[in-house]
Design an enzyme around this catalytic site. Structure first.
Site, PDB file in Angstrom:
ATOM      1  N   GLU A  94       0.790  -1.224   0.000  1.00  0.00           N
ATOM      2  CA  GLU A  94       0.000   0.000   0.000  1.00  0.00           C
ATOM      3  C   GLU A  94       0.827   1.282   0.000  1.00  0.00           C
ATOM      4  O   GLU A  94       0.466   2.269  -0.639  1.00  0.00           O
ATOM      5  CB  GLU A  94      -0.947   0.017   1.227  1.00  0.00           C
ATOM      6  CG  GLU A  94      -2.043  -1.030   1.199  1.00  0.00           C
ATOM      7  CD  GLU A  94      -3.098  -0.766   0.136  1.00  0.00           C
ATOM      8  OE1 GLU A  94      -3.159   0.373  -0.369  1.00  0.00           O
ATOM      9  OE2 GLU A  94      -3.851  -1.706  -0.205  1.00  0.00           O
ATOM     10  N   SER A 365     -47.651 -16.374  47.489  1.00  0.00           N
ATOM     11  CA  SER A 365     -47.047 -16.602  48.813  1.00  0.00           C
ATOM     12  C   SER A 365     -45.552 -16.346  48.873  1.00  0.00           C
ATOM     13  O   SER A 365     -44.966 -16.385  49.960  1.00  0.00           O
ATOM     14  CB  SER A 365     -47.337 -18.037  49.261  1.00  0.00           C
ATOM     15  OG  SER A 365     -48.715 -18.213  49.488  1.00  0.00           O
TER      16      SER A 365
END
Length: 688
Positions: A94, A365
């Site tokens: 690159e 409960s």
């Protein structure tokens, strides 16, 4: 030889001086311009890194459980976490003079321009790594002069404010590798299922060639073209002096094995849990949506993948697959408050509604432990007795009545102890207690324990008629299990940004919410639901699962027409399970009423496999004595059944049970007579 006239010479000299002067002025202006741009770049500072990064969620064991990437996978890693081979391959192909130029390679630009002019087309690029990085910082890639100018300015700003290594790191973390993958870490994971640090020369040279044309050079789409590009990369590496020709040939000939797991949609890990984590990041930590979704965060959570899998397994195996009943489960560690497993529904893909944290359902409960804690605080003890019989209560100054009923309309029609009342889940005893201590006391206790729902101060609240959240109930039980200390709920342990900076870390804080000793006595009361010694006019509510238990548990079940609950714990783990229908459909099938208990005991037993069996350690201010569970008095040798029961010191019973004294004396007398007969037989036998 022609002689130039003096006038003509002077005219030519004039133009030369003008040209030199203008050139000098232009040179000065150019230098001033360059200096100005550099100064401006320095003043403006480093450009903002607006590139989205994938946010990753980690479990308590460090494994990845999820991520947010909006279709674009991006992970930011440091340069030293990237294979040097990949770095060299990228620079070689690159921008070979990356470490020599200042953002622009003028020779390369000129060469590219000449090539384009000759071909009369755009055939050669000249962008440096810095220019490409600058381009990556823009979310749009419009080919306009304005954008190109901005890109050039960004390039200068990058070069002025960052080191070459920082620019290279940024580039490798933002470059596009195709298939929605950005950055070398994401690419290494996507293509080869490994971190970027472990890439081989063959793998690195293949990946380094992809950014030039992510679709065109993708080895998953065009493998032949990708191999040609790989060869070009390897050639560049030879020319740059990074590798030898022999190494290049070997790398090129090496067969690459690509990861294909990403092509199959993976089942999400704990999706309901992850939704809660995202919500906390936004509401509690104050992070905005963009930062959460694209900020590259590393979120370290409390989830235990093993427990999560066990929870999902037991819900799936217990509930009939043809049933539309829903389920929710929350498990947490009482001492740390960390949420270890969370399920908000049977199928996240069908319904993302989180029943563990969003739904409010009647707890039945399971609300009674809060009531009995409040009663113990008001002077009740496990031996406190009341009559269990069908009773109609009058309230609101006599304008209203309420008649609670026990399961199957069973009543003792006699006195029972508080310890029996909670174990048998006697509703009449609970409402009597509630009205005796004052309705506001239960509300006050529930709020102390973190119940966020609205609670009505009515007689039926003792039986859990006000809807609550599963997460709140489990957290409340966790506080009781932790001897009154609040430690959670904790979902997130730490958050790190993409730069590796810790922006949040949970600090353990144990706030003493309840009285330690009374909380411990409450825990001991909740062990009663599994203890057959407390059986009376009916059996203890945990008898159906008691045989499956291999260690001590404390807990409470709860049932309404539309809801079924089971919440319980050991010293190491608290878990709560709710089952029911979304639209208020009643639970009519006997099997469905047992789902919550079965899921709970299966999860707890398997989840604690391999963990030491621990009992609930008494606090300093409690006393344990053996009592006759039928009347709550101190047990004697005559009592056929006795149970170790804990009391806050000073409240333990002092009266001994006398109910079985006569029976014991008669039994003892018969025993003595039998022994005397046996002695006579022995004497005669010995004489013979």
């Amino acid at each position: 030889m022609e002689i130039i006239p003096s006038r003509r010479f002077r005219g030519t000299l004039k133009y030369i001086r003008a040209f030199v002067f203008v050139s000098l002025i232009l040179a000065i202006l150019f230098i001033i311009g360059i200096i100005s741009v550099i100064v401006l770049a320095k003043v403006e500072g480093a450009p903002p890194l607006a590139v989205p990064q994938t946010t990753i969620f980690y479990a308590d064991d460090g494994s990845k459980i999820g991520e947010i990437h909006n279709g674009q996978k991006r992970y930011w890693i440091n340069l030293d976490e990237i294979s040097p081979t990949l770095i060299n391959a990228t620079i070689a192909v690159e921008d070979r003079k990356f470490f020599e130029h200042y953002g622009f390679d003028m020779k390369r630009i000129a060469a590219a321009a000449l090539a384009d002019i000759k071909a009369m087309a755009k055939i050669q690029g000249a962008s440096t790594i810095t220019q490409q990085y600058a381009r990556n910082l823009f979310l749009s890639h419009d080919k306009t002069w304005t954008r190109k100018l901005q890109e050039a300015l960004y390039t200068i700003r990058l070069e002025v404010n960052y080191s070459k290594k920082e620019i290279l790191e940024g580039y490798l973390n933002t470059i596009y590798y195709g298939h929605g993958v950005y950055g070398i870490e994401a690419a290494a994971n996507y293509y080869f299922d490994k971190p970027a640090k472990q890439l081989t020369l063959s793998e690195a040279s293949m990946l380094a060639g992809i950014p030039k044309g992510p679709f065109y050079y993708s080895p998953l789409i065009h493998e032949k073209r990708a191999k040609q590009r790989q060869k070009a990369v390897l050639t560049s590496m030879i020319e740059a002096g990074y590798i030898s020709k022999k190494e290049a040939e070997k790398a090129y000939e090496t067969a690459l094995v690509y990861s294909r797991h990403h092509e199959v949609a993976k089942k999400q890990i704990a999706p309901y849990f992850q939704d809660v984590v995202k919500h906390i990041l936004k509401t509690d930590l104050g992070l905005d949506e963009r930062t959460i979704e694209m900020g590259g965060l590393r979120v370290y959570t409390s989830l235990d993948p093993k427990l999560q899998t066990i929870a999902e397994k037991h819900i799936t195996e217990t509930i009939d697959q043809n049933s539309n009943i829903q389920a929710a489960l929350v498990a947490m560690e009482p001492h740390t408050g960390e949420i270890k497993a969370l399920i908000g529904g049977r199928d996240y893909e069908k319904s993302t509604f989180n029943r563990a944290v969003q739904a409010e359902r009647q707890p039945g409960s399971t609300f009674k432990p809060f009531l009995y804690y409040a009663a113990l605080k008001q002077g009740f003890t496990p031996s406190t007795e009341m009559r269990s019989e069908l009773t109609t209560f009058t309230f609101d100054n006599g304008s209203a009545t309420y008649t609670p009923r026990n399961y199957n309309n069973y009543y003792a029609n006699d006195t029972i102890t508080l310890a029996q009342a909670i174990a048998l889940s006697d509703n009449v005893f609970a409402v009597k207690t509630h009205l005796f201590i004052g309705e506001e006391e239960l509300v006050k206790t529930a709020k102390q324990l973190g119940i966020t729902s609205q609670l009505k101060e009515v007689p039926s609240l003792a039986l859990g008629t006000s809807p609550v959240k599963v997460i709140d109930m489990v957290n409340a039980y966790s506080i009781i299990a932790n001897n009154g200390k609040k430690a959670g709920p904790v979902f997130i342990k730490k958050v790190v940004n993409y730069q590796g900076e810790t922006i949040y870390e949970h600090k353990k804080s144990e706030e003493q919410i309840l009285d330690r000793d009374i909380a411990y006595v409450t825990t001991q009361l909740m062990t009663g639901m599994f203890d057959a010694r407390l059986n009376d006019y009916t059996s203890v509510t945990g008898q159906t699962i008691a045989r499956e238990m291999t260690r001590p548990y404390a807990g409470k079940s709860g049932t309404t027409k539309t809801d079924s609950w089971m919440i319980g714990y050991t010293p190491q783990l608290v878990a709560g399970v709710w089952t029911g229908y979304d639209k208020g459909q009643t639970i009519d099938k006997v099997a469905e009423k047992q789902y919550a208990k079965k899921i709970w005991v299966g999860f707890m037993e398997e989840g604690l496999t391999g963990k030491p069996v621990k009992t609930f350690k008494p606090t300093e201010g409690v006393v344990g004595v053996y009592i006759n569970p039928d009347n709550g008095k101190l047990a004697t040798k005559a009592c056929p059944v006795k149970r170790l029961t804990y009391y806050v010191a000073g409240t333990e019973p002092s009266e001994y049970c006398t109910d079985h004294v006569h029976h014991h004396k008669t039994k003892q007398k018969k025993s003595n007579e039998n022994k005397e007969k046996e002695n006579w037989f022995e004497k005669i036998f010995n004489w013979f």
